[in-house]
Scaffold this motif. Structure first.
Motif, PDB file in Angstrom:
ATOM      1  N   GLU A  51      29.419  21.539 -66.085  1.00 11.67           N
ATOM      2  CA  GLU A  51      30.339  20.481 -66.508  1.00 11.67           C
ATOM      3  C   GLU A  51      30.160  20.159 -67.985  1.00 11.67           C
ATOM      4  O   GLU A  51      31.143  19.906 -68.701  1.00 11.67           O
ATOM      5  CB  GLU A  51      30.120  19.228 -65.656  1.00 11.67           C
ATOM      6  CG  GLU A  51      30.602  19.392 -64.220  1.00 11.67           C
ATOM      7  CD  GLU A  51      30.482  18.128 -63.395  1.00 11.67           C
ATOM      8  OE1 GLU A  51      31.002  18.112 -62.257  1.00 11.67           O
ATOM      9  OE2 GLU A  51      29.877  17.154 -63.888  1.00 11.67           O
ATOM     10  N   ALA A  52      28.913  20.176 -68.454  1.00 11.39           N
ATOM     11  CA  ALA A  52      28.653  19.925 -69.875  1.00 11.39           C
ATOM     12  C   ALA A  52      29.252  21.034 -70.732  1.00 11.39           C
ATOM     13  O   ALA A  52      29.857  20.776 -71.781  1.00 11.39           O
ATOM     14  CB  ALA A  52      27.152  19.819 -70.115  1.00 11.39           C
ATOM     15  N   ARG A  53      29.092  22.255 -70.287  1.00  7.62           N
ATOM     16  CA  ARG A  53      29.652  23.381 -71.053  1.00  7.62           C
ATOM     17  C   ARG A  53      31.183  23.309 -71.069  1.00  7.62           C
ATOM     18  O   ARG A  53      31.809  23.570 -72.104  1.00  7.62           O
ATOM     19  CB  ARG A  53      29.181  24.703 -70.447  1.00  7.62           C
ATOM     20  CG  ARG A  53      29.712  25.915 -71.187  1.00  7.62           C
ATOM     21  CD  ARG A  53      28.970  27.173 -70.839  1.00  7.62           C
ATOM     22  NE  ARG A  53      29.564  28.331 -71.501  1.00  7.62           N
ATOM     23  CZ  ARG A  53      28.995  29.520 -71.594  1.00  7.62           C
ATOM     24  NH1 ARG A  53      27.787  29.719 -71.059  1.00  7.62           N
ATOM     25  NH2 ARG A  53      29.602  30.516 -72.213  1.00  7.62           N
ATOM     26  N   ASN A  54      31.762  22.952 -69.945  1.00  5.96           N
ATOM     27  CA  ASN A  54      33.217  22.810 -69.899  1.00  5.96           C
ATOM     28  C   ASN A  54      33.686  21.729 -70.869  1.00  5.96           C
ATOM     29  O   ASN A  54      34.701  21.890 -71.552  1.00  5.96           O
ATOM     30  CB  ASN A  54      33.665  22.461 -68.479  1.00  5.96           C
ATOM     31  CG  ASN A  54      35.166  22.232 -68.381  1.00  5.96           C
ATOM     32  OD1 ASN A  54      35.958  23.129 -68.622  1.00  5.96           O
ATOM     33  ND2 ASN A  54      35.554  21.012 -68.038  1.00  5.96           N
ATOM     34  N   LEU A  55      32.946  20.626 -70.945  1.00  6.15           N
ATOM     35  CA  LEU A  55      33.307  19.559 -71.878  1.00  6.15           C
ATOM     36  C   LEU A  55      33.354  20.081 -73.305  1.00  6.15           C
ATOM     37  O   LEU A  55      34.321  19.837 -74.042  1.00  6.15           O
ATOM     38  CB  LEU A  55      32.302  18.410 -71.774  1.00  6.15           C
ATOM     39  CG  LEU A  55      32.380  17.334 -72.869  1.00  6.15           C
ATOM     40  CD1 LEU A  55      33.749  16.670 -72.885  1.00  6.15           C
ATOM     41  CD2 LEU A  55      31.280  16.296 -72.685  1.00  6.15           C
ATOM     42  N   VAL A  56      32.334  20.818 -73.704  1.00  9.21           N
ATOM     43  CA  VAL A  56      32.275  21.338 -75.072  1.00  9.21           C
ATOM     44  C   VAL A  56      33.391  22.352 -75.315  1.00  9.21           C
ATOM     45  O   VAL A  56      34.053  22.340 -76.364  1.00  9.21           O
ATOM     46  CB  VAL A  56      30.892  21.950 -75.341  1.00  9.21           C
ATOM     47  CG1 VAL A  56      30.898  22.759 -76.632  1.00  9.21           C
ATOM     48  CG2 VAL A  56      29.838  20.848 -75.411  1.00  9.21           C
ATOM     49  N   GLU A  57      33.629  23.230 -74.364  1.00  8.32           N
ATOM     50  CA  GLU A  57      34.674  24.245 -74.535  1.00  8.32           C
ATOM     51  C   GLU A  57      36.057  23.599 -74.627  1.00  8.32           C
ATOM     52  O   GLU A  57      36.890  24.002 -75.451  1.00  8.32           O
ATOM     53  CB  GLU A  57      34.615  25.244 -73.380  1.00  8.32           C
ATOM     54  CG  GLU A  57      33.377  26.143 -73.432  1.00  8.32           C
ATOM     55  CD  GLU A  57      33.194  26.974 -72.172  1.00  8.32           C
ATOM     56  OE1 GLU A  57      33.881  26.676 -71.161  1.00  8.32           O
ATOM     57  OE2 GLU A  57      32.370  27.911 -72.184  1.00  8.32           O
ATOM     58  N   GLN A  58      36.311  22.604 -73.787  1.00 13.09           N
ATOM     59  CA  GLN A  58      37.601  21.912 -73.840  1.00 13.09           C
ATOM     60  C   GLN A  58      37.743  21.120 -75.137  1.00 13.09           C
ATOM     61  O   GLN A  58      38.841  21.031 -75.710  1.00 13.09           O
ATOM     62  CB  GLN A  58      37.747  20.979 -72.636  1.00 13.09           C
ATOM     63  CG  GLN A  58      37.756  21.668 -71.284  1.00 13.09           C
ATOM     64  CD  GLN A  58      38.994  22.506 -71.049  1.00 13.09           C
ATOM     65  OE1 GLN A  58      40.040  22.275 -71.652  1.00 13.09           O
ATOM     66  NE2 GLN A  58      38.891  23.491 -70.168  1.00 13.09           N
ATOM     67  N   ALA A  59      36.638  20.541 -75.610  1.00 15.77           N
ATOM     68  CA  ALA A  59      36.677  19.788 -76.863  1.00 15.77           C
ATOM     69  C   ALA A  59      37.015  20.704 -78.034  1.00 15.77           C
ATOM     70  O   ALA A  59      37.796  20.337 -78.925  1.00 15.77           O
ATOM     71  CB  ALA A  59      35.339  19.091 -77.097  1.00 15.77           C
ATOM     72  N   LEU A  60      36.446  21.891 -78.049  1.00 15.31           N
ATOM     73  CA  LEU A  60      36.759  22.851 -79.108  1.00 15.31           C
ATOM     74  C   LEU A  60      38.241  23.216 -79.082  1.00 15.31           C
ATOM     75  O   LEU A  60      38.911  23.252 -80.130  1.00 15.31           O
ATOM     76  CB  LEU A  60      35.899  24.105 -78.944  1.00 15.31           C
ATOM     77  CG  LEU A  60      34.413  23.949 -79.285  1.00 15.31           C
ATOM     78  CD1 LEU A  60      33.609  25.112 -78.716  1.00 15.31           C
ATOM     79  CD2 LEU A  60      34.218  23.862 -80.797  1.00 15.31           C
TER      80      LEU A  60
END
Length: 703
Positions: A539-548
């Protein structure tokens, strides 16, 4: 181990939260040069805007009413006198209610004493909106909250008028339509604390616009909490004496068919570009008085139009390059109807700036001005433009001890004040997308126009008898008008030469936002907030990828102003690629956090579940007809288990490229970025259910 590149960025740019706080940044904005700021500060008048509010308050401008049209006609006359063109009041089909006009309404206690309880002429909100004509004298009985069968135990309400603390619509359903009561007297309000803080406040609430076949025409009077308590005392005393309490209700209203609504429209024509309008909105409908909601917004966009035209005529500023539209709609319903009838108009509007409740005297009710960014489904340069200008006004109208010691004029370094307004600081916050006003409509995926808004919250006075002129501050009217006008002028004039400035601002603010999202992601892993380490990591990785992806899209939105193939366009694309290039370093930070916490040798590898594989294979697209889309979907997007904004965002991320799974991940990241307190939780089950329901209604189809 931290990736060297991301480590350098964190060090130099403060991505781990060590960014300079706003109060330490220069009190300026690149989008409003100081010379222009002085000119606008001198011309925009909060005192004039206050007087426009004063002119609006006598109109009980309910949606679909004749008084709404009369108020629109009054504003239209002012708009024409100020130099706006193509000023017109336009009537539309109205599907959100009925065309209703109150004529008179009085409620009297007639036994055991004669006491006037309510009079529409005295307090307009004392007659619930859409109440039908009625002339009855009947016994009054108290049913309390009227929300459960037990509230009616031992009470025969048939042929009687009920006293309740429930909203009129609930009492009408439970007491009138199900048990034969004649009508309702309610002390309900959307502000529960008002019964302690403002016991004489009367709520502005509606009864149902329609009724089941064979059921009585609904009507209700609204009273204050104090009056409710007094009537309860009278009822208790009468009961102890074996007597009844009677009331007399006389209501005259008119209903016009077919139902119509209206809006007011005006323009300041641009000098060059006529298919990229900047649209300022402020909904005109609300109850009599209703000074802040939304007399303030209506007044402010009128004052913006007057001020810009006056400055252009005086040669103080050039005529804006793009058209600026001033739109006073029936909240939500006018815009939806307009775009349903004129779908091609969505291509002629570049940006929306919405003003709703922008005149609060902030010391009353601890009110805060919210500057609302676009949702994550429509990232835009516009959010950073309005944010930058708002920060300029906030910081230059807030006092700092250190600044005083440095010799900077205090309490405000660059005051924006009205002659008759307060000298209070500007208490405002820039916040993630929040709904509840007209910018919602523009941000719909099917409409696709970035919209930002200025709305104050909390507000213990709106939709009540207390929303009146004493709660309005000309100084706050001026500050909010200044922000909106400055943003509108910048966007109206923006061109290729402004692209580097925009790219710098959006890029640098993107880095700060990415830093905050990285901070959230690391905390998510450390706290195992998804329940276990591996899921928290994903979920943390998804947050960063979506933010980018969000920040890349925000940068690319600037290209609307750039010459295709030119140096400015190249700069924007270069900055976007730099954001994309941060991905390995940011992911490396998450990997390091996971490994440190778990003691494992490598991060977990993705292992899609059967449900995820199924969702990844389904790519929804919107149906072609905008009119049919909203007819089938409806204007609301509520769905069980989802915050209403997150439900809206499920539709917002439907773009013909994202799968069910992609949409879930995008919405989940948006909620995680803002925080559970703000957008609640997002589950795969809820997102899948909403999208499948939309497929079943033929709102969406599979690619």
């Amino acid at each position: 181990m931290a990736h060297p590149r991301i480590f350098r960025l964190i060090f130099w740019l403060g991505l781990m939260g060590v960014v300079l706080p706003a109060a330490l940044q220069p009190q300026e904005s690149p989008f409003i040069p100081e010379k222009l700021a002085r000119v606008m500060n001198n011309e925009i008048s909060g005192d004039k805007a206050y007087n426009y509010v004063r002119l609006l308050t006598p109109y009980h401008r309910i949606m679909g009413s004749r008084a709404f049209v009369e108020a629109a006609d009054m504003l239209a006359g002012l708009a024409r006198s100020f130099g706006l063109v193509n000023v017109r009041v336009v009537k539309q089909k109205y599907e959100g209610g009925i065309s209703w006009d109150p004529v008179s309404a009085e409620l009297w206690l007639v036994e055991p004493d004669e006491i006037k309880l309510a009079d529409f002429e005295d307090v307009a909100v004392s007659l619930a909106v859409w109440s039908r004509s009625a002339h009855v004298t009947a016994e009054l009985v108290d049913i309390g909250p009227a929300s459960a069968p037990g509230d009616f135990a031992g009470s025969d309400v048939a042929g009687k008028v009920v006293l309740t603390t429930a909203p009129p619509s609930l009492a009408i359903k439970n007491a009138v339509w199900e048990r034969g009561a004649l009508g309702v007297v309610s002390s309900a309000t959307i502000h529960p604390a008002s019964r302690f803080d403002a016991p004489d406040q009367v709520g502005y609430i509606k009864v149902p616009a329609s009724r089941p076949e064979g059921k009585a025409a609904p009507w209700a009077f609204m009273i204050s909490a104090r009056q409710n308590g007094e009537l309860q005392d009278i009822l208790r005393k009468a009961k102890s004496e074996g007597r009844s309490v009677k009331v007399k209700a006389d209501i005259e209203t008119k209903i016009h068919e077919p139902a119509e609504q209206a809006y007011l429209w005006g323009e300041l024509p641009g000098s060059e570009i006529h298919d990229q309008d900047i649209v300022l909105t402020a909904h005109l409908d609300e109850e009599k008085t209703s000074a802040n909601d939304n007399g303030s917004g209506c007044a402010d966009i009128l004052e913006i139009g007057r001020a810009i035209q006056a400055l252009v005529r005086a040669g103080r500023i050039p005529q804006p390059k793009r058209d600026i539209v001033f739109w006073w709609p029936n909240e939500h319903w006018s815009e939806y109807q307009y775009f349903r009838e004129n779908p091609d108009e969505t291509k002629t509007m570049l940006a929306n700036i919405n003003l709703d409740m922008v005149g609060a005297r902030q010391s009353l009710g601890s009110r805060v001005q919210h500057i609302i960014r676009t949702p994550y489904s429509i990232p835009s340069y516009l959010s950073d433009v309005i944010e930058s200008i708002a920060e300029y006004v906030i910081l230059s109208n807030t006092g700092f001890l250190a600044a005083e010691e440095a010799g900077t004029p205090q309490p405000f370094s660059k005051p924006i004040l009205s002659f008759l307004g307060s000298r209070e600081r500007f208490n405002a916050l820039i916040i993630p997308f929040s709904d509840g006003s007209d910018h919602d409509v523009f941000c719909e995926r099917m409409i696709g126009i970035p919209g930002v808004a200025l709305i104050n919250s909390p507000d213990p006075y709106f939709h009540t008898s207390d929303d009146d002129l004493p709660n309005i501050d000309p100084t706050q009217l001026k500050r909010n008008a200044f922000i909106a006008a400055a943003a509108a002028l910048f966007v109206a004039n923006a061109g290729d030469d402004d692209v580097p400035l925009l790219a710098n601002e959006v890029y640098s603010r993107a880095l700060q936002r990415l830093g905050r999202d990285l901070n959230t992601a690391l905390a998510h892993i450390h706290g195992k907030r998804a329940g276990d380490s591996a899921l928290s990591y994903f979920e943390a990785r998804n947050l960063v990828e979506q933010a980018l992806a969000r920040e890349v899209e925000a940068l690319e939105s600037i290209l609307i102003f750039a010459k295709p193939g030119g140096a400015s366009a190249s700069l924007v694309k270069q900055r976007a690629r730099r954001i994309e290039g941060l991905a390995p370093g940011l992911v490396a930070e998450l990997d390091a956090a996971y490994l440190s916490l778990s003691g494992e040798k490598r991060p977990p590898a993705p292992a899609p579940t059967p449900e995820e594989k199924e969702m990844a294979a389904r790519v929804p697209v919107n149906i072609d007809s905008l009119d049919e889309y909203f007819r089938r979907r409806g204007l609301g997007t509520a769905w069980p288990g989802l915050h209403p904004i997150m439900a809206r965002e499920c539709f917002g991320f439907v773009d013909g490229r994202r799968s069910f799974l992609d949409i879930y991940r995008a919405v989940h990241a948006e909620a995680l970025s803002a925080g559970e307190f703000y957008y609640g939780k997002v589950t795969m089950e809820a997102v899948k259910g909403l999208l499948e329901d939309a497929l079943g209604k033929d709102v969406l189809k599979l690619k």
